[in-house]
Design an enzyme around this catalytic site. Sequence first.
Site, PDB file in Angstrom:
ATOM      1  N   TRP A 354       0.721  -1.238  -0.001  1.00 13.63           N
ATOM      2  CA  TRP A 354      -0.101   0.098   0.115  1.00 13.63           C
ATOM      3  C   TRP A 354       0.877   1.379   0.020  1.00 13.63           C
ATOM      4  O   TRP A 354       0.383   2.154   0.012  1.00 13.63           O
ATOM      5  CB  TRP A 354      -1.039   0.070   1.211  1.00 13.63           C
ATOM      6  CG  TRP A 354      -0.073   0.267   2.514  1.00 13.63           C
ATOM      7  CD1 TRP A 354       0.933  -0.069   2.952  1.00 13.63           C
ATOM      8  CD2 TRP A 354      -1.042   1.228   3.595  1.00 13.63           C
ATOM      9  NE1 TRP A 354       1.218   0.480   4.187  1.00 13.63           N
ATOM     10  CE2 TRP A 354       0.302   1.194   4.667  1.00 13.63           C
ATOM     11  CE3 TRP A 354      -1.892   1.956   3.904  1.00 13.63           C
ATOM     12  CZ2 TRP A 354       0.188   1.880   5.722  1.00 13.63           C
ATOM     13  CZ3 TRP A 354      -2.049   2.871   4.983  1.00 13.63           C
ATOM     14  CH2 TRP A 354      -0.851   2.532   5.923  1.00 13.63           C
ATOM     15  N   ASP A 355       2.212   1.035   0.078  1.00  8.75           N
ATOM     16  CA  ASP A 355       3.076   2.271   0.200  1.00  8.75           C
ATOM     17  C   ASP A 355       2.906   3.331  -0.860  1.00  8.75           C
ATOM     18  O   ASP A 355       3.362   4.522  -0.806  1.00  8.75           O
ATOM     19  CB  ASP A 355       4.556   1.808   0.321  1.00  8.75           C
ATOM     20  CG  ASP A 355       4.787   0.881   1.354  1.00  8.75           C
ATOM     21  OD1 ASP A 355       4.212  -0.133   1.339  1.00  8.75           O
ATOM     22  OD2 ASP A 355       5.666   1.040   2.206  1.00  8.75           O
ATOM     23  N   GLU A 493       0.959  -3.624  11.761  1.00 11.51           N
ATOM     24  CA  GLU A 493       0.833  -4.956  11.644  1.00 11.51           C
ATOM     25  C   GLU A 493       1.318  -5.664  12.959  1.00 11.51           C
ATOM     26  O   GLU A 493       1.535  -6.925  13.039  1.00 11.51           O
ATOM     27  CB  GLU A 493       2.069  -5.035  10.801  1.00 11.51           C
ATOM     28  CG  GLU A 493       1.777  -4.760   9.384  1.00 11.51           C
ATOM     29  CD  GLU A 493       2.946  -4.992   8.502  1.00 11.51           C
ATOM     30  OE1 GLU A 493       2.650  -5.139   7.142  1.00 11.51           O
ATOM     31  OE2 GLU A 493       4.166  -4.956   8.860  1.00 11.51           O
ATOM     32  N   LYS A 614       3.139  -0.347  15.762  1.00  6.68           N
ATOM     33  CA  LYS A 614       4.256  -0.331  14.910  1.00  6.68           C
ATOM     34  C   LYS A 614       4.153   1.066  14.216  1.00  6.68           C
ATOM     35  O   LYS A 614       5.113   1.573  13.663  1.00  6.68           O
ATOM     36  CB  LYS A 614       4.088  -1.456  13.983  1.00  6.68           C
ATOM     37  CG  LYS A 614       5.407  -1.472  12.983  1.00  6.68           C
ATOM     38  CD  LYS A 614       5.046  -2.656  12.009  1.00  6.68           C
ATOM     39  CE  LYS A 614       6.368  -2.743  11.138  1.00  6.68           C
ATOM     40  NZ  LYS A 614       6.268  -3.934  10.088  1.00  6.68           N
ATOM     41  N   GLN A 615       2.869   1.517  13.897  1.00  6.01           N
ATOM     42  CA  GLN A 615       2.860   2.642  13.066  1.00  6.01           C
ATOM     43  C   GLN A 615       1.374   3.127  13.402  1.00  6.01           C
ATOM     44  O   GLN A 615       0.503   2.622  13.881  1.00  6.01           O
ATOM     45  CB  GLN A 615       2.943   2.447  11.593  1.00  6.01           C
ATOM     46  CG  GLN A 615       2.103   1.466  10.727  1.00  6.01           C
ATOM     47  CD  GLN A 615       2.612   0.735   9.836  1.00  6.01           C
ATOM     48  OE1 GLN A 615       3.577  -0.037  10.069  1.00  6.01           O
ATOM     49  NE2 GLN A 615       2.256   1.217   8.546  1.00  6.01           N
TER      50      GLN A 615
HETATM   51  C1  BGC Z   1       5.027  -1.479   7.165  1.00  7.29           C
HETATM   52  C2  BGC Z   1       3.887  -1.546   6.080  1.00  7.29           C
HETATM   53  C3  BGC Z   1       4.571  -1.401   4.667  1.00  7.29           C
HETATM   54  C4  BGC Z   1       5.629  -2.407   4.431  1.00  7.29           C
HETATM   55  C5  BGC Z   1       6.470  -2.073   3.297  1.00  7.29           C
HETATM   56  C6  BGC Z   1       6.049  -2.620   6.810  1.00  7.29           C
HETATM   57  O1  BGC Z   1       6.919  -2.461   7.784  1.00  7.29           O
HETATM   58  O2  BGC Z   1       4.128  -1.871   8.299  1.00  7.29           O
HETATM   59  O3  BGC Z   1       2.982  -0.601   6.427  1.00  7.29           O
HETATM   60  O4  BGC Z   1       3.482  -1.471   3.652  1.00  7.29           O
HETATM   61  O5  BGC Z   1       6.582  -2.367   5.773  1.00  7.29           O
HETATM   62  O6  BGC Z   1       7.159  -0.959   3.211  1.00  7.29           O
END
Ligand code: BGC
Length: 796
Positions: A354-355, A493, A614-615
């Site tokens: 999704w980035d 995540e 995590k985010q």
């Molecule tokens: C992040 C995701 C991201 C992925 C790829 C992961 O560490 O939690 O949001 O899409 O990295 O960059």
Amino acid sequence: MKAWKVIYNDWIPEKQPTREALTTLGNGYFAARGAAEESDAGGPHYPGTYLACGYNRMTSKVSGREVENEDLVNWANWLSLKFRIEDGDWFDLEKVEIIKYRNELDLKSGILKRTVGFVDQEGRESLLISRRLVHMKFSHLAAIEWKITPQNWSGKIEVQSAIDGTVTNSGVDRYSDLRGDHLKPLFTKQVDDKCIMLVVKTKQSKIRMAQSARTTVFSDDEPISADSEITEKEGYIAQYLTFNAEQNKTVRVEKIVGLHTSRDNAISEPALEACNAVQRAGNFEDLLTSHTREWKQLWYRCDLELEEGEYTQMILRLHIFHILQTASANTIDLDVGIPARGWHGEAYRGHIFWDELFVFPFLNFQLPELARSLLMYRYRRLPEARRAARNAGFKGAMFPWQSGSNGREESQELHLNPKSGEWDRDDTYLQRHVGAAIAYNIHQYFEATRDLEFMSFYGAEMLLEIARFWSSIAEWNPDRERFEIRGVVGPDEFHTQYPDSDKPGLNNNAYTNVMAVWVLQKALNMVEQLSETRKVELFEELDIDESELERWEKITRKMYVPFIKKGIISQFERYDDLQEMDWDKYRKKYDDVQRMDRILKAEGDTPNRYKVGKQADVLMLFYLFSVEQLKEIFNRLGYEFEPSSIPENVDYYLKRSSHGSTLSRLVYSWVMSRSDRERSWKAFQKALLSDFEDVQGGTTSEGIHLGAMAGTVDIVQRCYTGLEIRDGVLWINPRLPRELQSLKMRIRYRGHWIHFLFNHKIVEVTFEAGWSPKVEIGFREKVYTFGEGDRKTFSL
Ligand code: BGC
């Protein structure tokens, strides 16, 4: 000038892997890491070459199981160029005394330059200056130039110029149990006395790549005759050139490289084309001129010019540079999407997540033609997304969390935890929100361009199918009298299931539920805007009827959103039941607690038990939507939404976040930009350093974090300027941080080129060029009409 250069004045082997990633050169078609030409993979060196979306699948045996992975392939190493003096040792940074070292990435012209002064074991002092480019205009060409000057000796030099197809994917330690032998050598060939060629093929995807190299030695710009010999072995070809060099006289070696694959447009056959490419290419200087010209034009469109400390400016430019190297005009018409880690390394196997949500805003406003092409990557995979939805028991299109060649789910089933050495089950594929991000990108692209053709032909179909997926995954809960989405994972995540459950998935992730509502709402609006003919076509084709639309409409009024207490959105249902983390305990025990998931799992625990993020999950909502939009969504759902609750939500989740993803600080910085400018600027600065200083300690070397890079650029472009398209008006509402004196930028908006100058006193808007109908710019509640040639200054 410094703000255009990334300079490393020292050779520090431990830092080389990160620097290699950061000095990668690419052109949206292929990329090569900034490894020293003379080094093979090993120790601090990893000379990876990657083709945009050049994947191959392999099955490996891990912990007694067969695991299939699709990897971004590391192709033959064309950088390989070595030299030695008088049959001595081949030049090796580790074996000589370095008396001068400078590695410099010139962002303005896309050149990587290295200067090494050294003394070998025989006491011979030499100066080596190398320059390298991956051509931004002629995407099948790259070039290396070496200047060697003997400082205190004269004698024989032998140069070895190779194309090495014996390489494997071995750039990420964690993956070392997995197979990386993707290449099958096909043949090598000496084309003529200057030119060699290697052709390889990926074992499963059967992509053939031909690389050719023309190596010439010059003195005073005249080619000099050199004894030439060829060595060939399976998957490898090298040309040896031997010639005499004199003290204080510089000799120049040029290696011009051509690269074609069986995937290319407008070709007969890759070997033939790679050969043609180098034979027809000019010399290094010619290529440098056309390459630099192309970069100049790109910077004219894409630069953000700041009046501020040079550091911020330089890093922002580095970020823009890497976005453009990952996807550029060369990418248009290729079947390529936006990878999370650039084409700069092998982390996440080059997959597409999704980035792109963080990358599109920049591309929409700078290179909309490219944004359109990248959306087509998703459109072409719509059938696969439909199949995935059906297999999971849903309707519409369910895009994969990790996407690669054909759009099937590429997420791993197992993931190695480097902290414990254990293979953990990976349930992150349950991040269904990726489809909402795609819908959001389509919508944003359309808003910035009004590209009706795209919308009607492709965008509408994708939007309808994504909306339909959300409608089918949403379940009516009669007790609550609300729709719910169960069994998913949100952007955070760390949480993939309830601690008291043995089934993966969480219920009612607030971000996912609100995004689903937004998608359904947008799909309904879009249906109203479609021409009757196209609407009938699509409804027939997709078998949509009015009753389905009625359900969509109902979901937009009746979706459940969990709250912890008044005003504080709950990341998912029952989040509040989780335990608080004892942060002090872990901070004392571990230097770095960003990856709390790995720490906890290595201790036999799980982040699923704790309020640790995590985010920024919930906060993504404040990141993507304006207060007005959120008010509308929540009020429609019958929930109260007070803008004043935003800082409270930010505080709540910031306290509980470990920033294990580089996307995290970015989102915090954005959402705090208006309420707490100091903290926002600090978070911005940290986000800015994510890759440049490798804040996660070792991840940048495996590939840059393109989302974080683009996101920081976007903070300057859209957040500090308050640039927002609302109701067909481009609103500006600038609030530059104290630290930024001024900002100049150009954007493309609905067929116009607009130049903006922002400072703390004024905004100057100039419509420089464009052939499109007039558009409206909004400033402080008033709307103004602009067309080509118009200029206006607004006082702040
Ligand atoms: C992040 C995701 C991201 C992925 C790829 C992961 O560490 O939690 O949001 O899409 O990295 O960059």
